[in-house]
Scaffold this motif. Structure first.
Motif, short mmCIF file in Angstrom:
data_model
loop_
_atom_site.label_atom_id
_atom_site.label_comp_id
_atom_site.label_asym_id
_atom_site.label_seq_id
_atom_site.Cartn_x
_atom_site.Cartn_y
_atom_site.Cartn_z
N GLU A 49 0.69 -1.42 -0.14
CA GLU A 49 0.15 0.15 0.40
C GLU A 49 1.15 1.55 -0.06
O GLU A 49 0.63 2.47 -0.49
CB GLU A 49 -0.97 -0.37 0.98
CG GLU A 49 -1.91 -0.86 1.41
CD GLU A 49 -3.29 -1.08 0.29
OE1 GLU A 49 -3.33 0.57 -0.04
OE2 GLU A 49 -3.19 -1.60 -0.84
N TYR A 50 2.19 1.41 0.71
CA TYR A 50 2.73 2.27 0.75
C TYR A 50 4.08 2.41 -0.16
O TYR A 50 5.00 3.00 0.09
CB TYR A 50 3.42 3.01 2.22
CG TYR A 50 2.11 2.68 3.13
CD1 TYR A 50 0.60 4.10 3.20
CD2 TYR A 50 1.10 1.80 3.68
CE1 TYR A 50 0.13 3.91 4.09
CE2 TYR A 50 -0.24 1.99 4.77
CZ TYR A 50 -0.57 3.35 4.12
OH TYR A 50 -1.74 2.61 5.19
N HIS A 51 4.60 1.10 -0.79
CA HIS A 51 5.82 1.24 -1.68
C HIS A 51 5.94 2.14 -3.06
O HIS A 51 5.39 2.97 -3.58
CB HIS A 51 5.49 -0.24 -2.46
CG HIS A 51 6.68 -0.96 -2.93
ND1 HIS A 51 7.50 -0.31 -3.97
CD2 HIS A 51 7.85 -1.82 -2.45
CE1 HIS A 51 8.63 -0.89 -3.95
NE2 HIS A 51 8.95 -1.64 -3.18
N PRO A 52 7.13 2.90 -2.47
CA PRO A 52 7.52 3.96 -3.81
C PRO A 52 7.05 3.68 -5.03
O PRO A 52 6.77 4.63 -6.21
CB PRO A 52 9.34 4.26 -3.04
CG PRO A 52 9.61 2.61 -3.01
CD PRO A 52 8.39 2.11 -1.55
N ARG A 53 7.28 2.25 -4.85
CA ARG A 53 6.89 1.84 -6.99
C ARG A 53 5.46 1.28 -7.08
O ARG A 53 5.38 0.56 -8.21
CB ARG A 53 7.93 1.08 -7.55
CG ARG A 53 9.46 1.83 -6.76
CD ARG A 53 10.84 1.00 -7.62
NE ARG A 53 10.68 0.94 -9.58
CZ ARG A 53 10.97 0.15 -10.29
NH1 ARG A 53 11.87 -0.40 -10.06
NH2 ARG A 53 10.53 0.14 -11.37
N LYS A 54 4.48 1.60 -5.99
CA LYS A 54 3.02 1.43 -6.23
C LYS A 54 2.73 1.72 -8.02
O LYS A 54 1.86 0.17 -8.12
CB LYS A 54 2.35 1.08 -5.28
CG LYS A 54 0.46 1.55 -5.19
CD LYS A 54 0.19 1.66 -3.57
CE LYS A 54 -0.88 1.22 -4.17
NZ LYS A 54 -2.24 2.36 -2.80
N HIS A 55 2.70 2.27 -8.42
CA HIS A 55 2.25 2.74 -9.72
C HIS A 55 3.03 2.04 -10.91
O HIS A 55 2.43 2.17 -12.35
CB HIS A 55 1.79 4.31 -9.64
CG HIS A 55 1.46 4.38 -8.80
ND1 HIS A 55 0.26 4.47 -8.14
CD2 HIS A 55 1.39 5.43 -7.20
CE1 HIS A 55 -0.79 5.08 -7.57
NE2 HIS A 55 0.22 5.72 -7.14
N VAL A 56 3.57 1.09 -10.16
CA VAL A 56 4.43 0.99 -11.39
C VAL A 56 3.33 -0.57 -11.72
O VAL A 56 3.55 -1.42 -11.60
CB VAL A 56 6.15 0.58 -11.34
CG1 VAL A 56 6.92 -0.63 -12.65
CG2 VAL A 56 6.64 1.43 -10.80
N VAL A 57 3.48 -0.02 -13.32
CA VAL A 57 2.56 -1.34 -14.69
C VAL A 57 3.68 -2.12 -15.27
O VAL A 57 4.28 -1.16 -15.90
CB VAL A 57 0.90 -0.46 -15.31
CG1 VAL A 57 0.36 -1.77 -15.82
CG2 VAL A 57 0.90 0.23 -13.51
#
Length: 250
Positions: free
Chosen positions: A154-162
């Motif tokens: 939920e708080y990972h810095p690369r959360k939005h890497v698709v």
């Protein structure tokens, strides 16, 4: 079958890169699509709108050309991917653009889904919610491999890497899914602007409120904006109001 679509720019973004549409075939047969343009690439809004437009403009042809729903959905996404990729190659200002897609066909007792990226599809009943799609993201792969927990994701810095997207490559890997559903159940399609801000428990609570489909959708968008609204917010809510035993609408 009842369905309602709404998209919102959110409170931070200067542009809405999400797109979506509901395409009714009959009273008990509906297609729905949500696409979220890649925010880290140029022309994400172009890619998402191209994906949705391709489905809307070619759906009738694909229905006529394919005997099964899986073939319809898979071919639509595959060819939309090629269409977006080719366009990006020919237009330097759009080079590298991409989009997620979740494409649904809902009939009175079955739902078929084609999926690429991290836009989601859920099934919601009176007391439960089930995520039907699997996010094609770096953090989800890390969770599945046991390298991080769901809470850490939920708080990972690369959360939005698709890891998968439409239009970034000439070929795309598509998840093809099939489920059953019943009268009184809901299907929720959404971009991550909603799923990252509103909890699954809140989905169940709001969707089961005794208000119109439009009000349910509006309340979920309001909740996402109240939680920060850093991303565009798009959702489609589909309600199964089909009497399956008699094959008639109530």
């Amino acid at each position: 079958m009842k369905a309602f679509f709404q998209t919102d720019q959110g409170k931070v973004r200067s542009l809405n890169e999400d797109s979506g549409a509901v395409i009714p075939i009959s009273a008990s047969d509906v297609f729905a699509v949500v696409a979220d343009g890649m925010g880290g690439h140029k022309a994400g809004d172009v890619a998402s709108q191209m994906a949705v437009n391709y489905v809307k403009e070619h759906l009738d042809t694909y229905i006529n050309d394919h005997e099964d729903t899986k073939g319809i959905i898979h071919s639509l996404i595959e060819d939309a991917n090629q269409d977006i990729f080719t366009y990006a190659q020919d237009h330097p200002d759009c080079y590298g653009m991409g989009t997620t897609i979740v494409l649904l066909r809902a009939t009175e007792d079955e739902i078929h889904i084609g999926h690429v990226g991290d836009s989601r599809c859920y099934k919601v009943t009176q007391n439960s919610i089930e995520q039907l799609t699997d996010d094609h993201t770096l953090v989800n792969e890390l969770v599945k491999s046991g390298q991080i927990t769901s809470e850490e994701a939920e708080y990972h810095p690369r959360k939005h890497v698709v890891l998968r997207a439409l239009g970034t490559d000439p070929k795309v890997e598509i998840d093809n899914l099939k489920y059953t559903w019943e009268k009184g159940e809901y299907i929720l399609l959404c971009s991550d602007g909603l799923s990252n801000k509103v909890t699954a428990e809140s989905f169940v609570k709001v969707i089961n409120q005794d208000v119109s489909l439009e009000d349910k959708v509006a309340r979920l968008i309001t909740m996402a904006n109240e939680a920060g609204g850093e991303d565009n917010i798009t959702l489609i809510l589909v309600y199964n109001d089909v009497e399956t035993e008699e094959g008639a609408l109530t």
